[in-house]
Design a protein around this motif. Structure first.
Motif, mmCIF file in Angstrom:
data_model
loop_
_atom_site.group_PDB
_atom_site.id
_atom_site.type_symbol
_atom_site.label_atom_id
_atom_site.label_comp_id
_atom_site.label_asym_id
_atom_site.label_seq_id
_atom_site.Cartn_x
_atom_site.Cartn_y
_atom_site.Cartn_z
ATOM 1 N N GLU A 191 0.255 -12.204 -16.585
ATOM 2 C CA GLU A 191 -0.348 -13.538 -16.442
ATOM 3 C C GLU A 191 0.775 -14.571 -16.427
ATOM 4 N N LYS A 192 0.789 -15.403 -15.402
ATOM 5 C CA LYS A 192 1.894 -16.365 -15.302
ATOM 6 C C LYS A 192 1.756 -17.518 -16.296
ATOM 7 N N ASN A 193 0.531 -17.793 -16.739
ATOM 8 C CA ASN A 193 0.324 -18.883 -17.692
ATOM 9 C C ASN A 193 0.460 -18.380 -19.126
ATOM 10 N N LYS A 194 0.359 -19.317 -20.064
ATOM 11 C CA LYS A 194 0.481 -18.881 -21.454
ATOM 12 C C LYS A 194 -0.871 -18.595 -22.085
ATOM 13 N N GLU A 195 -1.934 -18.694 -21.304
ATOM 14 C CA GLU A 195 -3.271 -18.413 -21.827
ATOM 15 C C GLU A 195 -4.085 -17.724 -20.728
ATOM 16 N N VAL A 196 -5.197 -17.140 -21.117
ATOM 17 C CA VAL A 196 -6.106 -16.572 -20.121
ATOM 18 C C VAL A 196 -6.885 -17.713 -19.463
ATOM 19 N N GLY A 197 -7.656 -17.395 -18.437
ATOM 20 C CA GLY A 197 -8.544 -18.406 -17.847
ATOM 21 C C GLY A 197 -8.255 -18.729 -16.402
ATOM 22 N N GLY A 198 -7.006 -18.490 -15.961
ATOM 23 C CA GLY A 198 -6.677 -18.718 -14.543
ATOM 24 C C GLY A 198 -6.960 -20.141 -14.127
ATOM 25 N N VAL A 199 -7.786 -20.262 -13.095
ATOM 26 C CA VAL A 199 -8.073 -21.565 -12.515
ATOM 27 C C VAL A 199 -8.704 -22.504 -13.549
ATOM 28 N N TRP A 200 -9.426 -21.928 -14.493
ATOM 29 C CA TRP A 200 -10.078 -22.765 -15.515
ATOM 30 C C TRP A 200 -9.117 -23.194 -16.602
ATOM 31 N N TRP A 201 -8.022 -22.517 -16.716
ATOM 32 C CA TRP A 201 -6.982 -22.945 -17.647
ATOM 33 C C TRP A 201 -6.112 -24.008 -16.978
ATOM 34 N N ASN A 203 -6.844 -25.982 -14.199
ATOM 35 C CA ASN A 203 -7.479 -27.213 -13.733
ATOM 36 C C ASN A 203 -8.067 -27.994 -14.900
ATOM 37 N N ALA A 204 -7.202 -28.756 -15.537
ATOM 38 C CA ALA A 204 -7.641 -29.511 -16.720
ATOM 39 C C ALA A 204 -7.608 -31.009 -16.399
ATOM 40 N N TYR A 205 -7.930 -31.339 -15.179
ATOM 41 C CA TYR A 205 -7.949 -32.761 -14.791
ATOM 42 C C TYR A 205 -9.191 -33.441 -15.380
ATOM 43 N N GLN A 230 -25.909 -26.954 -17.798
ATOM 44 C CA GLN A 230 -26.064 -26.032 -16.672
ATOM 45 C C GLN A 230 -24.775 -26.006 -15.858
ATOM 46 N N PHE A 231 -24.051 -27.116 -15.856
ATOM 47 C CA PHE A 231 -22.779 -27.212 -15.141
ATOM 48 C C PHE A 231 -21.738 -27.622 -16.179
ATOM 49 N N SER A 232 -21.234 -26.631 -16.885
ATOM 50 C CA SER A 232 -20.395 -26.943 -18.043
ATOM 51 C C SER A 232 -19.052 -27.531 -17.652
ATOM 52 N N ARG A 233 -18.447 -28.180 -18.629
ATOM 53 C CA ARG A 233 -17.127 -28.769 -18.422
ATOM 54 C C ARG A 233 -16.041 -27.710 -18.594
ATOM 55 N N GLN A 234 -14.876 -28.050 -18.045
ATOM 56 C CA GLN A 234 -13.755 -27.096 -18.070
ATOM 57 C C GLN A 234 -13.455 -26.538 -19.473
ATOM 58 N N PRO A 235 -13.392 -27.365 -20.530
ATOM 59 C CA PRO A 235 -13.035 -26.781 -21.836
ATOM 60 C C PRO A 235 -14.039 -25.724 -22.301
ATOM 61 N N HIS A 318 -0.666 -33.438 -9.007
ATOM 62 C CA HIS A 318 -1.685 -32.678 -8.272
ATOM 63 C C HIS A 318 -2.835 -32.408 -9.232
ATOM 64 N N SER A 319 -4.055 -32.417 -8.688
ATOM 65 C CA SER A 319 -5.235 -32.202 -9.541
ATOM 66 C C SER A 319 -5.116 -30.925 -10.373
ATOM 67 N N ALA A 320 -4.506 -29.900 -9.802
ATOM 68 C CA ALA A 320 -4.467 -28.602 -10.477
ATOM 69 C C ALA A 320 -3.278 -28.463 -11.428
ATOM 70 N N ILE A 321 -2.406 -29.466 -11.452
ATOM 71 C CA ILE A 321 -1.274 -29.418 -12.409
ATOM 72 C C ILE A 321 -1.283 -30.769 -13.124
ATOM 73 N N TRP A 322 -2.339 -31.047 -13.805
ATOM 74 C CA TRP A 322 -2.545 -32.378 -14.390
ATOM 75 C C TRP A 322 -1.751 -32.494 -15.687
ATOM 76 N N PRO A 323 -0.794 -33.435 -15.759
ATOM 77 C CA PRO A 323 -0.055 -33.579 -17.025
ATOM 78 C C PRO A 323 -0.997 -34.124 -18.095
ATOM 79 N N GLN A 324 -1.116 -33.400 -19.193
ATOM 80 C CA GLN A 324 -2.109 -33.800 -20.194
ATOM 81 C C GLN A 324 -1.747 -35.117 -20.877
ATOM 82 N N ASP A 325 -0.471 -35.540 -20.738
ATOM 83 C CA ASP A 325 -0.101 -36.826 -21.341
ATOM 84 C C ASP A 325 -0.091 -37.956 -20.305
#
Ligand code: NAP
Length: 660
Positions: A191-201, A203-205, A230-235, A318-325
């Motif tokens: 896994e290239k990221n530090k957590e599971v979840g892939g696209v859901w990990w 895309n935290a925009y 019914q349409f849950s949020r990313q977290p 980019h939407s998919a690399i959203w800096p959390q700060d």
């Protein structure tokens, strides 16, 4: 580090126990009044099925209670189109049954037979093709998880060494690892990221959430009843995936922050050498008998090629690399793109920014979904948590409604002549969506003129709208810019009308490199065949899973497996995983080292797919979208219903492979 699995922990009951936690209900100890109140919020068709299963009472499935399930239009009929009278009768019956269950001390539900369950399913699916029953049993998951491998390595080939590399720990990777673990096959997940979840990990925009109903957008073997929406949020989705990784005990087999750089097949040993690079830059090579790629389709962010893009001196994200700060407070912000990501970002940031400029190339079609952001009603949540298997039946119902979904509405009719729509049903859908836009933007003709698409609905991904898009665009500090972007400068974006839009931050909501499957990994197959050189940008696979010349390489989310108007991506991913498991079982059982897809079935299959895509709106519209590759071929989309993909993957077509 190499992880070893022992048969002991593979067969331990704890894996199963943890997964069934998702099904566990609480005992009922509330009054009749409270139950009655909860029933007001119930989804009735699914509740009748759950109670019929619980009690065995056929009266719950009588003809007058059967939901007529009108065909899907731009919206879905609530309660399957049941009349008010039928709903009243159903609630009265349900109340009696739930009280009786409560008064009996909430006993363990009886074990329903397959025949009983099929009967209950038929209440919802009516006289639909019986071929649907196996796929529906799979999705219902009662009485057992039919997606689990029906073999175990210790029975088939106890002394054969067989290791599998799973690339990616998102939805598909978790499913693959779980199935491999169930079968007792040794595996490693990279896994290239530090957590599971892939696209859901990733895309935290702001505003990221599902646009496919949640109960159906979840793994068949890990169901839960307490989705908040019914349409849950990313977290929430990320939490679910992380929980499934824990419940299945696959975490210890994941090498996090480790990216696969290349995979090379060795003809002499029939094994794959997988080269990885970890966060500290350390390069490692390991060999495997098979590879399951689970890298997703909407994974690698795509930045547009716009002159001067690099010269912009402000912040670019980019939407998919959203800096959390990222602090947008008081900033002048440009959002490039009006796809699904932009549609969620723009309303979520509008209140904090000083100025918002939305750059639209093509407007999206929007499906009116007034409840898009609603919480699941409290009574429904209570019932899901207290009525045994209600969650499963609710998922089943969601799955069933979507299994053909809006497919008939995007059908191309050769005798239909219209400047925009591609068929009669498509035209009806178009008119409904235009009416929705008229309602939303009627008071702003300037905006209305910009937001009505000039391509057929379904030509690209349709979005869900609850009114927030119009509300946002109408605000005084927001502008929707439709003049094409000419270039970018140090201070902002210049459009073709020679206007410079000065901004502090540019948000690229410009999507993903969807057609570059397995990019940027180097993949070398038999006799040094280079996968990307061979594909030349026009990626294809056999049933989206295997590729001639690349033995024992199984893709999930591969070419032409994207379901875009019916069902969820999780469905096709699970089909691919289960197909790969059948293949691995076949190899072990027959002591073959490897299997390679033959050229002929691959070519024939792709002809069928290409012809199928030309019968759907996205295959014929001239608009750009992530459905198509640079050659203009719809290389991402699955053009048929879910049953068709299930039928292709439910059995291993052994004669379509050469064995090595
Ligand atoms: P997308 O659908 O590919 O949209 C990209 C947007 O950027 C489009 O509006 C596109 O315009 C625009 N664009 C691209 N290049 C451009 C350029 N050079 N100049 C101007 N505009 C440009 O990407 P996305 O919004 O990230 O969504 C991708 C998919 O991810 C969705 O379709 C959906 O399947 C999934 N997704 C799902 C959710 C969810 O579940 N809620 C949320 C986000 C994403 P054109 O239309 O003119 O090409």
């Amino acid at each position: 580090m190499r992880h070893q699995l022992s048969n002991h922990n593979l067969r331990s009951a704890s894996v199963i126990e943890n997964l069934t936690d998702y099904d566990r209900v609480q005992p009922i100890n509330v009054s009749e009044v409270e139950i009655k109140k909860a029933l007001e919020d119930a989804d009735i068709p699914a509740l009748l099925c759950a109670l019929a299963m619980l009690t065995g009472d056929e009266a719950l499935l009588s003809e007058d209670l059967r939901p007529p399930t009108p065909p899907m239009s731009s919206t879905i009929s609530p309660q399957g189109g049941m009349s008010a009278e039928a709903q009243r009768k159903a609630r009265t019956l349900a109340l009696k049954k739930i009280i009786a269950y409560r008064d009996a001390g909430c006993p363990e539900p009886r074990v329903a037979s397959t025949e009983d369950l099929d009967q209950i399913m038929k209440f919802l699916i009516k006289d639909s093709n019986e071929d649907y029953l196996p796929i529906l049993r799979h999705e219902l998951g009662i009485p057992k998880d039919t997606g689990a491998p029906d073999w175990h390595k210790s029975d088939l080939a106890p002394h054969t060494e067989f290791r599998v590399a799973v690339i990616g720990a998102g939805v598909s990777g978790i499913a693959a690892a779980h199935r491999l673990q169930q079968a007792g096959v040794e595996f490693v997940i990279y896994e290239k990221n530090k957590e599971v979840g892939g696209v859901w990990w990733e895309n935290a925009y702001p505003g990221c959430r599902l646009d496919t109903p949640n109960f159906a957008y979840s793994l068949s073997f890990a169901q839960k009843q307490d989705w908040p929406q019914q349409f849950s949020r990313q977290p929430e989705i990320q939490k679910y995936l992380s929980g499934v990784a824990d419940a299945t005990h696959i975490r210890s087999f994941i090498q996090f922050e480790t990216e696969v750089v290349s995979m090379v097949y060795d003809d002499a040993t029939a094994r794959w050498s997988v080269t990885t690079r970890n966060a500290s830059g350390e390069v490692t090579v390991q060999t495997f008998n098979a590879i399951i790629t689970a890298v997703g389709q909407l994974n690698r962010p795509s930045f547009p090629t716009i002159e001067g893009r690099e010269s912009f001196k402000g912040q670019s994200v980019h939407s998919a690399i959203w800096p959390q700060d990222l602090d947008l407070k008081g900033k002048r912000v440009a959002v490039v793109g009006t796809g699904a990501s932009a549609y969620q970002i723009v309303p979520s940031i509008v209140d904090e920014v000083a100025e918002l400029k939305v750059f639209q190339r093509n407007p999206p079609w929007m499906l009116p979904t007034p409840t898009y952001h609603h919480d699941i009603k409290p009574g429904m949540t209570w019932l899901l948590q207290h009525v045994p298997y209600y969650g499963r039946w609710f998922r089943f119902w969601q799955f069933w409604i979507a299994s053909e979904g809006r497919l008939p509405l995007v059908e191309v009719e050769s005798d239909w002549v219209h400047p925009v729509s591609v068929g009669r049903a498509n035209e009806t859908l178009r008119q409904e969506c235009v009416a929705h836009l008229n309602t939303q933007f009627g008071d702003r003709p300037d905006l209305l003129a910009k937001v009505v698409p000039n391509y057929a609905p379904g030509g690209k991904r349709m979005l869900r709208d609850n009114g927030v898009w119009a509300k946002t665009l109408k605000q005084s500090h927001v502008s929707l810019i439709t003049d094409p972007i000419d270039h970018m400068s140090e201070t902002g974006i210049q459009t073709s009308d020679a206007q410079l839009h000065e901004v502090d931050v540019i948000v690229y909501a410009t999507g993903f490199k969807t057609s570059d499957y397995l990019y940027p990994m180097k993949v070398m197959g038999r006799h040094g065949k280079d996968l990307h050189a061979w594909w030349q940008g026009d990626c294809r696979a056999y049933i989206g899973i295997t590729i001639p010349g690349f033995p024992n390489l199984f893709m999930t989310g591969g070419p032409n497996t994207g379901v875009v108007v019916n069902g969820s991506a999780i469905f096709s991913a699970e089909c691919a995983v289960e197909y790969a498991m059948r293949a691995i079982g076949h190899l072990l059982k027959n002591q073959h080292a490897a299997m390679d897809c033959k050229e002929e079935p691959f070519l024939k299959y792709n002809e069928v797919i290409d012809a199928g895509n030309l019968t759907k709106a996205w295959g014929v519209v001239k608009t750009t979208s992530w459905y198509k590759n640079s050659a203009g071929r719809a290389s991402q989309t699955w053009p048929f219903n879910l049953l068709a993909y299930w039928s292709l993957t439910a059995n291993l077509n052994v004669e379509d492979y050469e064995y090595l």
